[in-house]
Write an enzyme that holds these catalytic residues in place. Structure first.
Site, PDB file in Angstrom:
ATOM      1  N   LYS A   1      27.456 -21.647  29.487  1.00  0.00           N
ATOM      2  CA  LYS A   1      27.172 -21.570  28.193  1.00  0.00           C
ATOM      3  C   LYS A   1      27.505 -19.538  28.562  1.00  0.00           C
ATOM      4  CE  LYS A   1      23.836 -21.188  24.883  1.00  0.00           C
ATOM      5  NZ  LYS A   1      23.398 -21.976  23.936  1.00  0.00           N
TER       6      LYS A   1
ATOM      7  N   ASP B   1      20.207 -29.476  37.134  1.00  0.00           N
ATOM      8  CA  ASP B   1      18.701 -29.961  37.257  1.00  0.00           C
ATOM      9  C   ASP B   1      18.620 -30.129  35.667  1.00  0.00           C
ATOM     10  OD1 ASP B   1      16.606 -30.409  38.253  1.00  0.00           O
ATOM     11  OD2 ASP B   1      16.190 -28.211  38.761  1.00  0.00           O
TER      12      ASP B   1
ATOM     13  N   ASP C   1      23.556 -26.583  25.078  1.00  0.00           N
ATOM     14  CA  ASP C   1      22.606 -27.354  24.022  1.00  0.00           C
ATOM     15  C   ASP C   1      23.398 -28.481  23.336  1.00  0.00           C
ATOM     16  OD1 ASP C   1      24.390 -24.972  23.665  1.00  0.00           O
ATOM     17  OD2 ASP C   1      22.950 -24.316  21.785  1.00  0.00           O
TER      18      ASP C   1
ATOM     19  N   TYR D   1      18.813 -20.488  40.980  1.00  0.00           N
ATOM     20  CA  TYR D   1      17.396 -20.695  41.894  1.00  0.00           C
ATOM     21  C   TYR D   1      17.947 -19.875  42.972  1.00  0.00           C
ATOM     22  CZ  TYR D   1      17.052 -24.497  39.491  1.00  0.00           C
ATOM     23  OH  TYR D   1      16.227 -25.766  37.934  1.00  0.00           O
TER      24      TYR D   1
ATOM     25  N   ASP E   1      19.405 -34.957  35.785  1.00  0.00           N
ATOM     26  CA  ASP E   1      17.616 -35.770  35.164  1.00  0.00           C
ATOM     27  C   ASP E   1      17.894 -36.368  33.871  1.00  0.00           C
ATOM     28  OD1 ASP E   1      16.960 -34.957  37.627  1.00  0.00           O
ATOM     29  OD2 ASP E   1      15.065 -33.611  36.307  1.00  0.00           O
TER      30      ASP E   1
END
Length: 363
Positions: free
Chosen positions: A195, A251, A227, A145, A255
């Site tokens: 990852k 993020d 994943d 970001y 959620d």
């Protein structure tokens, strides 16, 4: 002499003002019942600030935040401002700017589902029969970001875009320490998500987290690839305690954890810097589709206030009182539209009033 506290109130866009109103009612009740010296001042931010002042983050708003002891935010953005360039959209030009300006490097997002409320979850009852209590610790000022370069490039025969993921070791160290400290006050488990089988930043992330973990021998550390993590959380959320994530991954994961409680409308968050100064906000968006209908769930905003009292004001007793009152209200069967059968539900204002009733009764 009693200490005075100042809260900058930023209602924002969409349902923000509606749910903020319920949180502000609770502030008034707490001030009266406990004789607290809390001052609140409201400021514009986001899309409404663009409409009124020509900028998503007016100087008056930023100055007001700087003079406050904590920031309570509603929501930012909406379709009305989606046509603006990416850097001028309210989410980027106000919220991301504030995070960077105040160095809010850690984002705490608790997701709690009591076993008696497991029917609210979209997961099968056998999966959530025990309920769960997850705290997602998300790094907030690094990663993709904020990495540079980040731009769209148009050439004669090419049209592409670039976003850059970058992490410094010190950024990983400081967020990892927060995760282990939080776990030390909970169930002594940290699951770090990365990852590292693909990304260099994730390889550095994993090595650094491993190193920090040695300073917390009582806390059990485990790693999951991103994943796999999203699958394991759905498969068995109750096995997780503290989840540690880089910015983008956090993020998404936070959620996911939120919606497993029944609605993202019940997910609060705290964004903190090293001095304990924080911004507190619901994890959900501005939900313009239900704006003005008095059906938004105010619980995330109210629980964000609870986190503010705990982390910025050290008022743990009042934070616990709010948390208990919210749980008690839900256990009584009161539901807003998002967690109901869409036939029988109460309004935003009614939910706020029921929680206030519980606060008064339990005082």
């Amino acid at each position: 002499m009693k200490k005075r506290y100042k809260i900058a109130i930023l209602p924002g866009d969409g349902i923000g003002p509606e749910v903020m109103n319920e949180a502000c009612k609770i502030i008034k009740i707490l001030k009266k019942k406990f004789n607290l010296m809390i001052e609140t001042q409201e400021y514009d931010i986001g899309g409404i600030a663009i409409d009124k002042h020509g900028t998503a983050l007016p100087k008056k708003t930023l100055k007001g935040c700087k003079k406050s002891d904590a920031i309570l935010l509603g929501s930012i953005g909406g379709p009305k401002w989606n046509s603006l360039s990416p850097k001028n959209r309210p989410e980027v030009s106000s919220l991301l700017y504030i995070r960077k300006y105040f160095n809010f490097f850690v984002n705490l997002r608790p997701s709690l589902l009591l076993n008696k409320l497991n029917y609210l979850s979209p997961l099968k009852k056998k999966i959530v029969k025990k309920g769960f209590d997850i705290l997602c610790v998300r790094e907030l000022t690094g990663g993709i970001y904020f990495g540079k370069p980040s731009k769209e490039i148009k050439k004669k025969n090419q049209h592409y875009a670039i976003d850059t993921t970058i992490y410094n070791k010190y950024e990983i160290k400081r967020i990892a320490k927060i995760a282990f400290q939080e776990a030390s006050n909970r169930n002594f488990k940290v699951t770090s998500i990365d990852k590292s089988n693909v990304l260099q930043t994730s390889k550095l992330w994993r090595k650094t987290v491993d190193k920090i973990s040695k300073k917390y021998p009582k806390v059990k550390l485990s790693h999951l690839y991103f994943d796999n993590a999203v699958m394991q959380i759905i498969k068995n959320p109750s096995k997780f305690d503290v989840i540690l994530c880089p910015n983008l991954i956090g993020d998404i994961i936070s959620d996911e954890c939120g919606i497993l409680t029944g609605s993202i409308g019940m997910l609060p968050s705290a964004s903190l810097n090293e001095k304990g100064f924080g911004l507190y906000e619901p994890a959900g968006g501005s939900a313009p589709d239900i704006q003005g209908k008095n059906i938004a769930n105010p619980i995330a905003q109210i629980l964000s206030l609870s986190m503010l009292l705990k982390h910025s004001f050290n008022m743990n007793n009042l934070s616990n009182l709010i948390n208990y009152s919210v749980q008690k209200t839900l256990l009584k069967g009161f539901q807003t539209y998002d967690i109901s059968d869409k036939k029988k539900f109460i309004t935003t204002e009614q939910m706020g009033n029921e929680i206030i009733k519980s606060i008064i009764q339990d005082y």
